[in-house]
Write a protein that holds these residues in place. Structure first.
Motif, mmCIF file in Angstrom:
data_model
loop_
_atom_site.group_PDB
_atom_site.id
_atom_site.type_symbol
_atom_site.label_atom_id
_atom_site.label_comp_id
_atom_site.label_asym_id
_atom_site.label_seq_id
_atom_site.Cartn_x
_atom_site.Cartn_y
_atom_site.Cartn_z
ATOM 1 N N SER A 138 1.010 -1.034 0.049
ATOM 2 C CA SER A 138 -0.059 -0.138 0.025
ATOM 3 C C SER A 138 0.713 1.119 -0.013
ATOM 4 N N PRO A 139 1.650 1.525 -1.097
ATOM 5 C CA PRO A 139 2.286 2.801 -1.137
ATOM 6 C C PRO A 139 1.439 3.919 -1.118
ATOM 7 N N THR A 140 0.394 3.795 -1.684
ATOM 8 C CA THR A 140 -0.569 5.189 -1.638
ATOM 9 C C THR A 140 -1.899 4.870 -1.198
ATOM 10 N N ILE A 141 -2.295 5.745 -0.268
ATOM 11 C CA ILE A 141 -3.631 5.619 0.569
ATOM 12 C C ILE A 141 -4.503 6.624 -0.021
ATOM 13 N N PHE A 142 -5.873 6.497 -0.443
ATOM 14 C CA PHE A 142 -6.867 7.404 -0.791
ATOM 15 C C PHE A 142 -7.661 7.294 0.534
ATOM 16 N N TYR A 143 -8.018 8.705 0.833
ATOM 17 C CA TYR A 143 -8.836 8.998 2.155
ATOM 18 C C TYR A 143 -10.039 9.966 1.473
ATOM 19 N N PRO A 144 -10.917 9.665 0.680
ATOM 20 C CA PRO A 144 -12.158 10.492 0.512
ATOM 21 C C PRO A 144 -12.973 10.760 1.689
ATOM 22 N N PHE A 145 -13.662 11.954 1.673
ATOM 23 C CA PHE A 145 -14.295 12.582 2.756
ATOM 24 C C PHE A 145 -13.385 12.794 3.983
ATOM 25 N N SER A 146 -12.256 12.924 4.069
ATOM 26 C CA SER A 146 -11.304 12.890 5.067
ATOM 27 C C SER A 146 -11.381 14.084 6.043
ATOM 28 N N GLN A 161 3.681 5.964 1.302
ATOM 29 C CA GLN A 161 4.560 6.750 0.682
ATOM 30 C C GLN A 161 3.630 7.952 0.587
ATOM 31 N N THR A 162 2.504 7.801 0.045
ATOM 32 C CA THR A 162 1.636 8.764 -0.517
ATOM 33 C C THR A 162 0.233 9.007 0.051
ATOM 34 N N TYR A 163 -0.124 9.874 0.546
ATOM 35 C CA TYR A 163 -1.353 9.902 1.049
ATOM 36 C C TYR A 163 -2.559 10.950 0.517
ATOM 37 N N VAL A 164 -3.479 10.695 -0.114
ATOM 38 C CA VAL A 164 -4.540 11.603 -0.951
ATOM 39 C C VAL A 164 -5.660 11.779 -0.090
ATOM 40 N N LEU A 165 -5.847 13.040 0.327
ATOM 41 C CA LEU A 165 -7.145 13.385 1.155
ATOM 42 C C LEU A 165 -7.903 14.281 0.406
ATOM 43 N N MET A 166 -9.309 13.960 0.567
ATOM 44 C CA MET A 166 -10.389 14.914 -0.043
ATOM 45 C C MET A 166 -11.525 15.319 0.751
ATOM 46 N N GLY A 167 -11.917 16.438 0.719
ATOM 47 C CA GLY A 167 -13.056 16.920 1.579
ATOM 48 C C GLY A 167 -13.411 18.319 1.107
ATOM 49 N N LEU A 168 -14.404 18.842 1.677
ATOM 50 C CA LEU A 168 -15.051 19.927 1.353
ATOM 51 C C LEU A 168 -14.456 21.250 2.065
ATOM 52 N N GLU A 169 -13.485 20.989 3.018
ATOM 53 C CA GLU A 169 -12.859 22.003 3.815
ATOM 54 C C GLU A 169 -11.880 22.824 2.905
ATOM 55 N N PRO A 170 -11.747 23.947 2.750
ATOM 56 C CA PRO A 170 -11.019 24.892 2.033
ATOM 57 C C PRO A 170 -9.483 24.486 2.438
ATOM 58 N N VAL A 171 -8.664 24.662 1.466
ATOM 59 C CA VAL A 171 -7.492 24.204 1.525
ATOM 60 C C VAL A 171 -6.564 24.972 2.857
ATOM 61 N N VAL A 313 -12.027 4.877 4.314
ATOM 62 C CA VAL A 313 -12.969 5.670 4.952
ATOM 63 C C VAL A 313 -13.538 5.603 6.322
ATOM 64 N N LYS A 314 -13.691 6.577 6.713
ATOM 65 C CA LYS A 314 -14.114 6.624 8.318
ATOM 66 C C LYS A 314 -15.142 7.777 8.381
ATOM 67 N N SER A 315 -16.119 7.771 9.146
ATOM 68 C CA SER A 315 -16.956 8.881 9.713
ATOM 69 C C SER A 315 -17.472 9.644 8.339
ATOM 70 N N ALA A 316 -17.918 9.004 7.193
ATOM 71 C CA ALA A 316 -18.190 9.614 5.893
ATOM 72 C C ALA A 316 -19.565 9.852 5.819
ATOM 73 N N THR A 317 -20.407 10.010 6.716
ATOM 74 C CA THR A 317 -21.714 10.413 6.597
ATOM 75 C C THR A 317 -22.629 9.652 5.802
ATOM 76 N N LEU A 340 -10.262 -0.289 3.743
ATOM 77 C CA LEU A 340 -10.366 -0.283 5.265
ATOM 78 C C LEU A 340 -11.732 0.774 5.514
ATOM 79 N N GLN A 341 -12.729 0.175 6.068
ATOM 80 C CA GLN A 341 -13.593 1.317 6.395
ATOM 81 C C GLN A 341 -14.548 0.834 7.522
ATOM 82 N N ASP A 342 -15.162 1.947 8.137
ATOM 83 C CA ASP A 342 -16.076 1.474 9.126
ATOM 84 C C ASP A 342 -17.572 1.473 8.289
ATOM 85 N N ASP A 343 -18.692 1.385 8.953
ATOM 86 C CA ASP A 343 -19.936 1.094 8.298
ATOM 87 C C ASP A 343 -20.547 2.297 7.505
ATOM 88 N N SER A 344 -19.914 3.484 7.574
ATOM 89 C CA SER A 344 -20.234 4.806 7.009
ATOM 90 C C SER A 344 -19.775 4.619 5.773
#
Length: 419
Positions: A138-146, A161-171, A313-317, A340-344
């Motif tokens: 797992s060199p790259t982790i994608f974390y949507p709704f982070s 080595q690489t983490y890609v986070l995406m969310g609504l919060e401004p940068v 994915v965690k706490s993703a409403t 890897l996720q919770d039930d959300s």
């Protein structure tokens, strides 16, 4: 501040979770059609059940700070915000000598000591055994709704080595010294961290109000703080953007010019781990709902070009349970070797039968009342399977944040990745 009294801390968890959301209540110009629901409108609908949040005064105009900040200064800011002593040569040393910061630093040390005792130690031990094969590939982790949650993704995947986070919060940007000199910054940071350190997720509506009130203008300051508190050193930060085709570019430094059409704002942060390993963290401010991606699929193209993924994915409403988050859900299912996720996260009904192997951890009862309609009978059946019994989960995570109520699912792909 909403977390200042013992009475509030003793409210039932349901009331505390009522306003929980992994995305902010940032307004978007959504249309009225149900087909055009988005991450933002989902958050807004949830916020309508809560008490009114006072809005901060309009922020004063600030100088353009989109240029790459001085690396040493950025590391000192991360330490300062986390209640850790900045370097002796830092311009923040004088601020760190003041009694307000000293008290803040002592409080932060206590909070982080508690967090390590209740979460980090157990999470790290669990991940080193249950995710050992995942870490190896797992060199790259994608974390949507982070949102800015680098804390949990790094704890789960410290060797990536690489983490890609995406969310609504401004940068956001690296805070100026003048912002850090505001004594209100300390209670604002403390309030913003309170829920993530106690419940593992952000109460991001409160976070947005608290941080904007002291001109901490987005996700970046907290990502920096988490990097420092997890033993990483910031070696570079640069503002970036995705063009219409999903290619990574430097962000324009002249904010007076019109933004390029369909560009997605982001930031790239380079880190050096305590073991010397280099890491890269990306955060992009983006709405991942179908109707937004239909107008601009640059985020999807960027993720497709990352190669095989491990998705967290965690706490993703429960957004990917919904029909209008089909594109991001489909991308995760097609391009992930592990999820890897919770039930959300992704509902069980969307996993192709025979294409995945599942390991269940912890306990699944039902979602909190706010998300009751996302109950999954399939998960209840899986957790009652006497042949493949769920494994223990020695820490709390997600909206059902108590250890006795939390769940995680590790899905491993059994068939080749889709194109």
């Amino acid at each position: 501040m909403y977390f200042r009294t013992a009475a509030l801390r003793l409210l039932p968890a349901a009331l505390l979770l009522l306003t929980a959301c992994s995305e902010t209540n940032t307004k978007t110009d959504t249309a009225s059609s149900p087909k055009e629901e988005s991450m933002a409108t989902t958050a807004d609908a949830m916020d309508s059940t809560t008490f009114a949040v006072p809005q901060p005064a309009a922020a004063t105009s600030r100088p353009n700070r989109l240029t790459a900040p001085d690396t040493t200064y950025a590391q000192d800011v991360a330490l300062f915000l986390g209640g850790q002593q900045p370097s002796q040569q830092s311009s923040l040393t004088q601020l760190a000598a003041q009694p307000t910061w000293q008290a803040f630093a002592q409080d932060q040390d206590q909070s982080w000591d508690k967090y390590r005792a209740t979460h980090t130690t157990s999470m790290t031990k669990w991940a080193s055994t249950e995710l050992d094969s995942v870490h190896a590939s797992s060199p790259t982790i994608f974390y949507p709704f982070s949102g800015p949650d680098f804390l949990n993704v790094f704890t789960m995947f410290p060797t990536s080595q690489t983490y890609v986070l995406m969310g609504l919060e401004p940068v956001g940007s690296v805070p100026a010294r003048s912002s850090l000199a505001n004594p209100k910054v300390f209670p604002a940071v403390k309030a913003s961290l309170w829920s993530v350190l106690n419940f593992s997720f952000f109460r991001t509506n409160d976070m947005a109000v608290d941080l904007k009130s002291v001109e901490l203008d987005g996700a970046l300051p907290l990502i920096m703080l988490f990097a420092a508190r997890t033993g990483n050193q910031i070696t570079a930060i640069r503002p970036v953007q995705l063009d219409a085709t999903g290619q990574l570019q430097d962000a324009p430094t002249d904010t007076t010019k019109a933004k390029a059409p369909k560009s997605i704002p982001g930031v790239e942060m380079k880190l050096r781990g305590s073991n010397g390993q280099s890491k890269t963290v990306y955060y992009f401010s983006v709405d991942l709902s179908d109707w937004k991606l239909k107008a601009n699929n640059a985020p999807l193209e960027f993720v497709r070009n990352l190669g095989p993924l491990t998705t967290y994915v965690k706490s993703a409403t429960y957004l990917m349970h919904k029909a209008y988050f089909n594109q991001i859900r489909r991308l995760v299912l097609r391009r992930s070797r592990y999820i890897l996720q919770d039930d959300s996260g992704i509902a069980m009904k969307y996993f192709q039968q025979g294409a995945w192997q599942f390991n269940h951890y912890g306990t699944y009862k039902r979602p909190i009342n706010l998300f009751a309609k996302h109950y999954q009978p399939e998960l209840t059946a899986a957790y009652r399977d006497t042949l493949r019994k769920p494994k223990p989960l020695p820490f709390g995570t997600g909206y059902n944040w108590r250890q006795t109520d939390s769940n995680l699912l590790l899905a491993r792909r059994l068939v080749p990745l889709a194109d």
